[in-house]
Write a protein that holds these residues in place. Structure first.
Motif, PDB file in Angstrom:
ATOM      1  N   THR A   1     -23.970 -37.098  40.942  1.00  0.00           N
ATOM      2  CA  THR A   1     -23.897 -38.264  40.078  1.00  0.00           C
ATOM      3  C   THR A   1     -25.113 -38.215  39.167  1.00  0.00           C
ATOM      4  OG1 THR A   1     -22.767 -39.549  41.777  1.00  0.00           O
ATOM      5  CG2 THR A   1     -23.840 -40.780  40.018  1.00  0.00           C
ATOM      6  N   PHE A   2     -24.859 -38.245  37.859  1.00  0.00           N
ATOM      7  CA  PHE A   2     -25.924 -38.222  36.861  1.00  0.00           C
ATOM      8  C   PHE A   2     -25.957 -39.555  36.134  1.00  0.00           C
ATOM      9  CE2 PHE A   2     -25.990 -33.378  35.753  1.00  0.00           C
ATOM     10  CZ  PHE A   2     -26.741 -33.121  36.872  1.00  0.00           C
ATOM     11  N   ILE A   3     -27.164 -40.027  35.870  1.00  0.00           N
ATOM     12  CA  ILE A   3     -27.380 -41.139  34.954  1.00  0.00           C
ATOM     13  C   ILE A   3     -27.864 -40.489  33.657  1.00  0.00           C
ATOM     14  CG2 ILE A   3     -28.662 -43.261  34.488  1.00  0.00           C
ATOM     15  CD1 ILE A   3     -29.088 -43.441  37.587  1.00  0.00           C
ATOM     16  N   ILE A   4     -27.174 -40.764  32.563  1.00  0.00           N
ATOM     17  CA  ILE A   4     -27.516 -40.186  31.269  1.00  0.00           C
ATOM     18  C   ILE A   4     -28.143 -41.284  30.422  1.00  0.00           C
ATOM     19  CG2 ILE A   4     -26.636 -38.986  29.216  1.00  0.00           C
ATOM     20  CD1 ILE A   4     -26.107 -37.412  31.779  1.00  0.00           C
TER      21      ILE A   4
ATOM     22  N   LYS B   1     -31.987 -30.953  20.800  1.00  0.00           N
ATOM     23  CA  LYS B   1     -31.985 -32.286  21.409  1.00  0.00           C
ATOM     24  C   LYS B   1     -31.396 -32.149  22.807  1.00  0.00           C
ATOM     25  CE  LYS B   1     -33.260 -34.998  17.949  1.00  0.00           C
ATOM     26  NZ  LYS B   1     -34.363 -35.928  18.044  1.00  0.00           N
ATOM     27  N   CYS B   2     -32.060 -32.715  23.803  1.00  0.00           N
ATOM     28  CA  CYS B   2     -31.599 -32.662  25.187  1.00  0.00           C
ATOM     29  C   CYS B   2     -31.186 -34.042  25.670  1.00  0.00           C
ATOM     30  CB  CYS B   2     -32.711 -32.161  26.117  1.00  0.00           C
ATOM     31  SG  CYS B   2     -33.062 -30.404  25.994  1.00  0.00           S
ATOM     32  N   LEU B   3     -30.130 -34.081  26.463  1.00  0.00           N
ATOM     33  CA  LEU B   3     -29.778 -35.316  27.149  1.00  0.00           C
ATOM     34  C   LEU B   3     -30.877 -35.639  28.147  1.00  0.00           C
ATOM     35  CD1 LEU B   3     -25.994 -34.763  28.002  1.00  0.00           C
ATOM     36  CD2 LEU B   3     -26.944 -36.216  26.203  1.00  0.00           C
ATOM     37  N   GLN B   4     -31.133 -36.922  28.348  1.00  0.00           N
ATOM     38  CA  GLN B   4     -32.073 -37.373  29.360  1.00  0.00           C
ATOM     39  C   GLN B   4     -31.272 -37.728  30.606  1.00  0.00           C
ATOM     40  OE1 GLN B   4     -35.793 -37.698  28.644  1.00  0.00           O
ATOM     41  NE2 GLN B   4     -34.657 -36.050  27.691  1.00  0.00           N
ATOM     42  N   VAL B   5     -31.602 -37.093  31.718  1.00  0.00           N
ATOM     43  CA  VAL B   5     -30.789 -37.191  32.929  1.00  0.00           C
ATOM     44  C   VAL B   5     -31.664 -37.502  34.134  1.00  0.00           C
ATOM     45  CG1 VAL B   5     -29.237 -35.885  34.447  1.00  0.00           C
ATOM     46  CG2 VAL B   5     -29.177 -35.486  32.003  1.00  0.00           C
ATOM     47  N   LYS B   6     -31.084 -38.259  35.064  1.00  0.00           N
ATOM     48  CA  LYS B   6     -31.684 -38.442  36.388  1.00  0.00           C
ATOM     49  C   LYS B   6     -30.562 -38.702  37.373  1.00  0.00           C
ATOM     50  CE  LYS B   6     -33.134 -43.179  35.187  1.00  0.00           C
ATOM     51  NZ  LYS B   6     -34.302 -44.071  35.174  1.00  0.00           N
ATOM     52  N   GLU B   7     -30.839 -38.439  38.650  1.00  0.00           N
ATOM     53  CA  GLU B   7     -29.820 -38.633  39.681  1.00  0.00           C
ATOM     54  C   GLU B   7     -29.943 -39.981  40.371  1.00  0.00           C
ATOM     55  OE1 GLU B   7     -28.654 -35.268  42.155  1.00  0.00           O
ATOM     56  OE2 GLU B   7     -29.889 -33.988  40.869  1.00  0.00           O
ATOM     57  N   LYS B   8     -31.138 -40.585  40.322  1.00  0.00           N
ATOM     58  CA  LYS B   8     -31.364 -41.902  40.921  1.00  0.00           C
ATOM     59  C   LYS B   8     -32.096 -42.768  39.908  1.00  0.00           C
ATOM     60  CE  LYS B   8     -31.776 -40.037  45.551  1.00  0.00           C
ATOM     61  NZ  LYS B   8     -32.688 -39.644  46.602  1.00  0.00           N
ATOM     62  N   ALA B   9     -31.797 -44.056  39.919  1.00  0.00           N
ATOM     63  CA  ALA B   9     -32.409 -44.980  38.961  1.00  0.00           C
ATOM     64  C   ALA B   9     -33.936 -44.984  39.052  1.00  0.00           C
ATOM     65  CB  ALA B   9     -31.856 -46.383  39.170  1.00  0.00           C
TER      66      ALA B   9
ATOM     67  N   GLU C   1     -25.965 -45.920  28.074  1.00  0.00           N
ATOM     68  CA  GLU C   1     -26.375 -45.259  29.315  1.00  0.00           C
ATOM     69  C   GLU C   1     -25.099 -45.017  30.114  1.00  0.00           C
ATOM     70  OE1 GLU C   1     -30.102 -46.278  31.530  1.00  0.00           O
ATOM     71  OE2 GLU C   1     -28.636 -46.922  33.038  1.00  0.00           O
ATOM     72  N   TYR C   2     -24.957 -43.815  30.604  1.00  0.00           N
ATOM     73  CA  TYR C   2     -23.752 -43.407  31.322  1.00  0.00           C
ATOM     74  C   TYR C   2     -24.071 -43.126  32.785  1.00  0.00           C
ATOM     75  CZ  TYR C   2     -21.896 -42.247  26.661  1.00  0.00           C
ATOM     76  OH  TYR C   2     -21.475 -42.288  25.353  1.00  0.00           O
ATOM     77  N   VAL C   3     -23.118 -43.357  33.634  1.00  0.00           N
ATOM     78  CA  VAL C   3     -23.146 -42.852  35.001  1.00  0.00           C
ATOM     79  C   VAL C   3     -21.938 -41.925  35.098  1.00  0.00           C
ATOM     80  CG1 VAL C   3     -23.021 -43.382  37.464  1.00  0.00           C
ATOM     81  CG2 VAL C   3     -24.263 -44.917  35.909  1.00  0.00           C
TER      82      VAL C   3
END
Length: 114
Positions: free
Chosen positions: A35-38, A52-60, A81-83
């Motif tokens: 699960t990615f948060i974009i 340009k890179c997407l900003q991603v994390k797996e946890k808030a 912001e996407y999940v």
């Protein structure tokens, strides 16, 4: 008679083996999903060239990190912001300047204006 006795024992054993194999396969099936948060904005980054890179994390609670590759099937729109649920696949012989992981969109869980 002996064949019937052998078959009586073999059928439950085969059924048990099948159940165990199916359970083992299903428990590893999720191993290649994340699960990615974009983030709502891209960031300047440098791969083989400035991009340009997407900003991603797996946890808030985590910090944003750059994603230097795309997510197949996903169309990014700035300001949201996407999940996402994504499938990850290892690339056997990636190009020297490319990612060793291929990301494919499984599902857009949410899209929130930021």
């Amino acid at each position: 008679m002996k064949i019937a006795t052998i078959l009586k024992g073999a059928v439950p054993a085969a059924a048990l083996f099948t159940i165990i194999q199916c359970t083992a396969a299903s428990s590893t099936a999720g191993a290649d999903e994340k699960t990615f948060i974009i983030g709502p904005e891209t960031a300047d980054c440098t791969g083989t060239a400035p991009m340009k890179c997407l900003q991603v994390k797996e946890k808030a609670s985590e910090e944003w990190i750059n994603l230097y590759t795309n997510i197949e099937g996903f169309t990014y729109e700035p300001g949201y912001e996407y999940v996402l649920k994504v499938k990850t696949e290892k690339i056997i012989n990636p190009p020297a300047d490319g990612s060793s992981i291929k990301y494919t969109l499984i599902k857009e869980v949410s899209k929130t204006r930021k």
